[in-house]
Design a protein around this motif. Structure first.
Motif, PDB file in Angstrom:
ATOM      1  N   VAL A 185       0.829  -1.205   0.000  1.00 47.69           N
ATOM      2  CA  VAL A 185       0.000   0.000   0.000  1.00 47.69           C
ATOM      3  C   VAL A 185       0.860   1.250   0.000  1.00 47.69           C
ATOM      4  N   SER A 186       2.178   1.092  -0.180  1.00 47.32           N
ATOM      5  CA  SER A 186       3.075   2.235  -0.089  1.00 47.32           C
ATOM      6  C   SER A 186       2.754   3.289  -1.137  1.00 47.32           C
ATOM      7  N   ASN A 187       2.209   2.850  -2.296  1.00 45.34           N
ATOM      8  CA  ASN A 187       1.899   3.821  -3.337  1.00 45.34           C
ATOM      9  C   ASN A 187       0.693   4.685  -2.975  1.00 45.34           C
ATOM     10  N   LYS A 188       0.001   4.322  -1.900  1.00 46.11           N
ATOM     11  CA  LYS A 188      -1.136   5.109  -1.443  1.00 46.11           C
ATOM     12  C   LYS A 188      -0.748   6.060  -0.318  1.00 46.11           C
ATOM     13  N   ARG A 189       0.487   5.994   0.125  1.00 45.92           N
ATOM     14  CA  ARG A 189       0.931   6.800   1.250  1.00 45.92           C
ATOM     15  C   ARG A 189       1.720   8.007   0.767  1.00 45.92           C
ATOM     16  N   THR A 190       1.543   9.084   1.470  1.00 48.78           N
ATOM     17  CA  THR A 190       2.332  10.268   1.155  1.00 48.78           C
ATOM     18  C   THR A 190       3.751  10.045   1.650  1.00 48.78           C
ATOM     19  N   PRO A 191       4.718  10.776   1.129  1.00 49.68           N
ATOM     20  CA  PRO A 191       6.099  10.644   1.624  1.00 49.68           C
ATOM     21  C   PRO A 191       6.193  10.892   3.125  1.00 49.68           C
ATOM     22  N   GLU A 192       5.398  11.812   3.627  1.00 48.19           N
ATOM     23  CA  GLU A 192       5.420  12.126   5.065  1.00 48.19           C
ATOM     24  C   GLU A 192       4.916  10.932   5.880  1.00 48.19           C
ATOM     25  N   GLU A 193       3.846  10.291   5.389  1.00 48.03           N
ATOM     26  CA  GLU A 193       3.298   9.149   6.098  1.00 48.03           C
ATOM     27  C   GLU A 193       4.274   7.973   6.041  1.00 48.03           C
ATOM     28  N   PHE A 194       4.904   7.780   4.897  1.00 48.37           N
ATOM     29  CA  PHE A 194       5.883   6.706   4.758  1.00 48.37           C
ATOM     30  C   PHE A 194       7.046   6.921   5.724  1.00 48.37           C
ATOM     31  N   GLU A 195       7.531   8.149   5.817  1.00 40.67           N
ATOM     32  CA  GLU A 195       8.653   8.446   6.713  1.00 40.67           C
ATOM     33  C   GLU A 195       8.256   8.213   8.165  1.00 40.67           C
ATOM     34  N   ARG A 196       7.020   8.601   8.516  1.00 39.24           N
ATOM     35  CA  ARG A 196       6.549   8.415   9.894  1.00 39.24           C
ATOM     36  C   ARG A 196       6.496   6.932  10.245  1.00 39.24           C
TER      37      ARG A 196
END
Length: 242
Positions: free
Chosen positions: A21-32
């Protein structure tokens, strides 16, 4: 029970994965989530062995390459490519955030020997797939032959099922497979409560060969959950606590 005999390639036994689901996450959410993953408090399996998330480090990368190219391990695994290359390890480790629950708990854990500087010597993982999906593997594992015969894997599987799959994800139905003839793997699953389904058969193809699999399933009611043995974390050796 219906007998099914498809020739199918299943999800990897050594690390089952939810739908990315990483393609649905914003860069900020992925980093968090990455920070949450990498700072996750490990479970203590024994006084010297930890269950801790895989990290994208040279040490963990080298471990994957070493063990997943070991024929004593690879011969019992469905998923990983062979030979297992540096790029394969990089790809899997970089997807660590995809292997997290909605609450941010990792789904795949390295079994680390803390007397060897935290070297990973195995892996245990669970899935957060819906109970309606029972075709792949909801659990997966592998362990260095050096650590076989100590009951480590059965204990690791029970602990991660309890703390992640049952308690957090809320799963009550689990599907898994063992190579026909791999009694050690079957007994590990049975110790965790899985039951062999003798009237269900499964095969998968590798290198032009069809390999038979035992179908193993675990179905739990709420009463079963309440009566299930509670796995208590071990107390680590004081010298290993940072």
């Amino acid at each position: 029970m219906v007998d099914v005999t498809p020739n199918i390639t299943l999800l990897p036994e050594h690390h089952p994965e939810p739908t990315p689901v990483s393609n649905k996450r914003t860069p900020e959410e992925f980093e968090r989530l990455a920070k949450l993953h990498d700072s996750f408090k490990p479970f203590w399996l024994t006084e010297t062995i930890q269950l801790a998330p895989w990290q994208h480090t040279d040490q963990d990368k080298d471990t994957l390459i070493e063990y997943l190219n070991d024929p004593n391990i690879y011969r019992w695994l469905i998923g990983p490519p062979n030979p297992y290359l540096s790029s394969d390890a990089d790809n899997w480790l970089s997807g660590r955030v995809d292997r997290m629950t909605k609450k941010g708990t990792p789904l795949a854990y390295a079994i680390r020997d803390m007397t060897k500087g935290g070297k990973a010597v195995g892996c245990v993982a669970v899935s957060d797939e819906s109970d309606d999906i029972l075709t792949g593997d909801d659990v997966g594992y592998w362990l260095s032959p050096e650590y076989h015969g100590q009951g480590l894997m059965a204990r690791a599987l029970k602990l991660i099922l309890q703390e992640v799959a049952i308690k957090e994800v809320g799963k009550r139905k689990f599907n898994s497979h063992a190579f026909a003839g791999n009694w050690a793997s079957r007994k590990t699953l049975e110790k965790a409560g899985f039951v062999h389904q003798p009237h269900m058969t499964m095969k998968f193809g590798r290198n032009g060969e069809e390999i038979d699999l035992w179908v193993m399933r675990l179905y739990l009611t709420e009463e079963d959950v309440s009566k299930r043995e509670v796995m208590v974390e071990a107390t680590p050796l004081p010298s290993l606590v940072q």
